[in-house]
Design a protein around this motif. Structure first.
Motif, PDB file in Angstrom:
ATOM      1  N   GLN A   1       0.842  -1.199   0.000  1.00 54.84           N
ATOM      2  CA  GLN A   1       0.000   0.000   0.000  1.00 54.84           C
ATOM      3  C   GLN A   1       0.880   1.254   0.000  1.00 54.84           C
ATOM      4  O   GLN A   1       1.742   1.426   0.854  1.00 54.84           O
ATOM      5  N   GLY A   2       0.665   2.110  -0.966  1.00 53.51           N
ATOM      6  CA  GLY A   2       1.421   3.354  -1.081  1.00 53.51           C
ATOM      7  C   GLY A   2       2.782   3.205  -1.729  1.00 53.51           C
ATOM      8  O   GLY A   2       3.504   4.194  -1.895  1.00 53.51           O
ATOM      9  N   VAL A   3       3.168   1.987  -2.113  1.00 52.08           N
ATOM     10  CA  VAL A   3       4.482   1.767  -2.733  1.00 52.08           C
ATOM     11  C   VAL A   3       4.429   2.164  -4.209  1.00 52.08           C
ATOM     12  O   VAL A   3       3.579   1.693  -4.964  1.00 52.08           O
ATOM     13  N   LYS A   4       5.335   3.021  -4.615  1.00 48.57           N
ATOM     14  CA  LYS A   4       5.362   3.521  -5.988  1.00 48.57           C
ATOM     15  C   LYS A   4       6.491   2.916  -6.819  1.00 48.57           C
ATOM     16  O   LYS A   4       6.468   3.017  -8.051  1.00 48.57           O
ATOM     17  N   ALA A   5       7.478   2.313  -6.169  1.00 47.08           N
ATOM     18  CA  ALA A   5       8.603   1.734  -6.914  1.00 47.08           C
ATOM     19  C   ALA A   5       9.221   0.594  -6.115  1.00 47.08           C
ATOM     20  O   ALA A   5       9.215   0.600  -4.876  1.00 47.08           O
ATOM     21  N   ILE A   6       9.753  -0.390  -6.844  1.00 47.17           N
ATOM     22  CA  ILE A   6      10.471  -1.520  -6.257  1.00 47.17           C
ATOM     23  C   ILE A   6      11.933  -1.383  -6.648  1.00 47.17           C
ATOM     24  O   ILE A   6      12.257  -1.249  -7.840  1.00 47.17           O
ATOM     25  N   CYS A   7      12.820  -1.390  -5.665  1.00 44.40           N
ATOM     26  CA  CYS A   7      14.233  -1.178  -5.972  1.00 44.40           C
ATOM     27  C   CYS A   7      15.064  -2.413  -5.591  1.00 44.40           C
ATOM     28  O   CYS A   7      14.750  -3.125  -4.635  1.00 44.40           O
TER      29      CYS A   7
END
Length: 374
Positions: free
Chosen positions: A183-189
């Motif tokens: 929830q609320g995560v905009k990118a995976i690094c």
């Protein structure tokens, strides 16, 4: 609370055995100190990879259970590490920050009684060992699903360091965030290799979330620990260090995913009885040149275990060829094959001979490589 009269004599027996173990460990440590004094007088290296590989193989071969051979090796690795530290703590550079698979490889090779030196890039790992800031460096070479780590191959071509050992690490990737959900995560690094190793899983579950490549998975975990809008792919150990919670575990596409690391230093390792030799060469630009170059290996009965090519970025040759082969350069049949190969090559460089130190656990596992930059 357990109150069973049958336990008391067993616990007393364990206490007595523990006292014997402690006494034997102290005896071993005192002998190790004597070895250290002799080494300091002769300026011999503190860490001898071939000797430690022989000890680990011997205890695995002589183990009669019920402890697994891998567990016995782990115990003895830590004993040797602690005894070695009585002479001096070895400093080892690795791709940081703390929590990477590279750090895990350091401890698997040297035990925990070492001083780890986290570096921001593979280049810095090499540079620290070359400059003497670190005694050794540990760098990823290849991954079983994604293949060679090209930057490491390029640096092996340039460095004065020699490979003195190798480590194979099972790679288990976890998707983590501060909240433990997306929830609320905009990118995976993550490191680019880790993103590639989890590509199918990410495409299936989070196809619309941006993916950002980082210098390492440890750095990705550190960044996600400071930013609610980021999730990281890393080891669960890294997640714990940076306050992350697991969203999904073991998301790598290949369940048998492994990364292989090279241990680098200025040490010329002696034969251990089960060794591997690595070289890099280039051939004259003519038909059949590669085939003819490899002929000496077949002629002298040397088994090639890995063959990798890299485009040449300078000079008159099109490709450099990286080869791993069974045996030590001091073995007569290997020495003859290398001498003939070197004579014919347009370019030849010895990368090192070192113990093929596969742990008991690795022998029981499925495919052993090809490594992280994780």
């Amino acid at each position: 609370m357990i109150n069973d009269d049958r336990l008391k004599p067993l616990r007393e027996q364990i206490d007595a055995i523990d006292a014997q173990i402690l006494d034997l460990l102290s005896q071993r440590a005192r002998v190790a100190q004597l070895v250290g004094h002799i080494k300091s007088e002769t300026q011999a290296p503190v860490f001898r990879p071939e000797r430690e590989a022989q000890v680990l193989r011997k205890v695995a071969d002589h183990n009669r259970g019920p402890l697994a051979a891998h567990d016995i090796q782990t115990i003895f690795r830590e004993i040797m590490s602690s005894c070695r530290a009585l002479e001096r703590r070895v400093v080892v550079s690795y791709l940081g920050p703390s929590g990477t698979f590279s750090e895990q490889a350091v401890y698997q090779q040297f035990g925990s009684a070492v001083e780890g030196l986290p570096c921001v890039s593979i280049d810095e790992v090499f540079r620290a060992a070359e400059a003497g800031t670190a005694d050794f460096g540990v760098a990823p070479v290849e991954n079983s699903s994604e293949g060679a780590v090209n930057r490491t191959l390029d640096l092996l071509l340039q460095t004065t360091l020699l490979i003195s050992g190798e480590v194979s690490i099972p790679v288990r990737h976890s998707l983590m965030s501060k909240r433990g959900d997306m929830q609320g995560v905009k990118a995976i690094c993550a490191h680019s290799q880790a993103l590639a190793q989890c590509q199918a899983w990410l495409n299936l579950h989070y196809p619309d979330i941006e993916r950002i490549a980082m210098a390492s998975n440890g750095e990705a975990a550190r960044r996600a620990g400071a930013d609610d809008s980021l999730a990281a792919i890393a080891s669960e150990l890294a997640g714990q260090q940076y306050g992350l919670q697991v969203v999904n575990s073991s998301i790598q596409d290949d369940p048998h995913n492994r990364t292989r690391f090279a241990v680098l230093g200025n040490l010329q390792t002696l034969p251990s009885g089960r060794d591997q030799t690595s070289i890099v060469f280039a051939v004259p630009n003519k038909a059949g040149a590669v085939y003819n170059m490899l002929a000496p290996l077949a002629t002298h009965g040397v088994s090639m275990t890995r063959f990798e090519s890299r485009p040449a970025r300078m000079g008159a040759w099109e490709y450099y060829f990286y080869v791993d082969m069974e045996g030590h350069a001091h073995d007569a049949h290997v020495a003859r094959a290398l001498a003939e190969l070197k004579e014919q090559a347009a370019f030849f460089k010895m990368l090192g001979s070192y113990p093929l130190c596969v742990s008991a656990q690795d022998r029981e596992a499925l495919p052993l490589p090809q490594d992280d930059t994780n």
